[in-house]
Design an enzyme around this catalytic site. Sequence first.
Site, PDB file in Angstrom:
ATOM      1  CB  VAL A  28       3.510   4.968  -3.833  1.00 24.44           C
ATOM      2  CG1 VAL A  28       3.465   5.641  -5.192  1.00 24.44           C
ATOM      3  CG2 VAL A  28       3.241   5.986  -2.734  1.00 24.44           C
ATOM      4  CG  MET A  30      -2.673   0.205   2.733  1.00 22.82           C
ATOM      5  SD  MET A  30      -3.793   1.573   2.380  1.00 22.82           S
ATOM      6  CE  MET A  30      -5.240   1.082   3.303  1.00 22.82           C
ATOM      7  CG  PHE A  33      -1.277   4.271  12.024  1.00 21.85           C
ATOM      8  CD1 PHE A  33      -2.264   4.210  12.990  1.00 21.85           C
ATOM      9  CD2 PHE A  33      -0.091   3.597  12.254  1.00 21.85           C
ATOM     10  CE1 PHE A  33      -2.076   3.513  14.165  1.00 21.85           C
ATOM     11  CE2 PHE A  33       0.116   2.898  13.423  1.00 21.85           C
ATOM     12  CZ  PHE A  33      -0.880   2.852  14.384  1.00 21.85           C
ATOM     13  N   GLY A  34      -2.341   4.702   7.316  1.00 17.48           N
ATOM     14  CA  GLY A  34      -2.627   5.578   6.195  1.00 17.48           C
ATOM     15  C   GLY A  34      -2.258   4.996   4.852  1.00 17.48           C
ATOM     16  CG  LEU A  35      -3.832   4.984   0.157  1.00 24.59           C
ATOM     17  CD1 LEU A  35      -3.185   3.657  -0.223  1.00 24.59           C
ATOM     18  CD2 LEU A  35      -5.236   5.068  -0.438  1.00 24.59           C
ATOM     19  CE  LYS A  51       1.235   8.301   7.196  1.00 24.34           C
ATOM     20  NZ  LYS A  51       2.331   8.291   8.201  1.00 24.34           N
ATOM     21  CG  ASP A 143       9.469   1.594  12.851  1.00 21.17           C
ATOM     22  OD1 ASP A 143      10.013   0.487  13.031  1.00 21.17           O
ATOM     23  OD2 ASP A 143       8.490   1.744  12.106  1.00 21.17           O
TER      24      ASP A 143
END
Length: 444
Positions: A28, A30, A33-35, A51, A143
């Site tokens: 869902v 990318m 720092f992670g998928l 994640k 953020d």
Amino acid sequence: MSNEEFIRTQIFGTVFEITNRYTNLNPVGMGAFGLVCSATDTLTSQPVAIKKIMKPFSTSVLAKRTYRELKLLKHLRHENLICLEDIFLSPLEDIYFVTELQGTDLHRLLQTRPLEKQFVQYFLYQILRGLKYVHSAGVIHRDLKPSNILINENCDLKICDFGLARIQDPQMTGYVSTRYYRAPEIMLTWQKYNVEVDIWSAGCIFAEMIEGKPLFPGKDHVHQFSIITDLLGSPPKDVIDTICSENTLKFVTSLPHRDPVPFSSRFQNLEPDAIDLLEKMLVFDPKKRITAADALAHPYLSPYHDPTDEPIAEAKFDWNFNDADLPVDTWRVMMYSEILDFHQIGDPQINTNATFDDQVAAATVAAAEAASKQQQQQQHQTEEQTQQTIASTPPQAQVTPQQLESGANSNSNSNPSFSIGPDPANETLTNFANQADQYVSKFK
């Protein structure tokens, strides 16, 4: 968990290892720092988001970042924040965070349809409700943007991605948030900002929900500042006096004076209460910007405001680790202990409720023990390989231990001289012991 309980698959060329508790993996998102994949939790039959943190122990910086995000997710528990439901370490030593799965995010929603007034109000209320809690814990998100605001089919909203979150501290550094939602004090002062940066970001999101497009779509930070002054006018003297950078000060003072544009002219179809709240959120001077708690009590949000159901954090978040510069192995042990503490299983190697210097000392010792054990295993493997080599060597070519000893102790020129170096395992333990003393003394 044993390796047999993990299922390995490839997604976007990335190895994804999950326990057999989770099925129906689908990518869902990318990030850097992670998928993130959606999945079904077979224990609850509920959809979840998983994640994968890429290479969390590749550097001490990444290890610390992962540790920070884990600590924050464990500490921050609120209806309008994404909730950590599970965490596990895979056989390949990747870390996986499991959270609730929301149907979409605000960025995608704004691309598909304009929002009616009641949705704008309800979404803004939930954002501010979450920020009130976060700020009360002494945390700044840093953020906040539409893609970090998740929404489900019931219009329940949750703020996510606390990877950049930091301590509530007036001495901050660097650019952090996505440009469109970045508060002017971050661009102007770099070092002096606080929870008010999140209120600015929320104000930008508020305006975007109203208009269906970003309010300040800067092409770069100079253009970003320029279009902010197009609406708000030139920054007041109190703001200019906080600028630390000589180059930034020269740039700001060189600009022609601009008068502010009345929000009633800029947002002509907006009701007065909405204009008033937006004006209070988008203020150049952060000291004069409205707080999340006061914004919740604003008349514009009166349909949803309930002071008895807008909780604050029970305790401030412990940021003692934030300035620590530790080796990867120490961060690894501390992270393992946090994972065990989350599951309330096993015997964590360190007490996660202890003071940070005690945690560092315990983690350093544990890392030393792990290194020593690994060294012993390697030494044992080497000895086994040596024995196998000797066993396969012809008798006439073999050298006995007695011959080695006599050779090492002999001064005869006819015998070879052997130099026996220091024991690597002892060196490792000595180094870690020195590190333990160093880190403990640092935090005393």
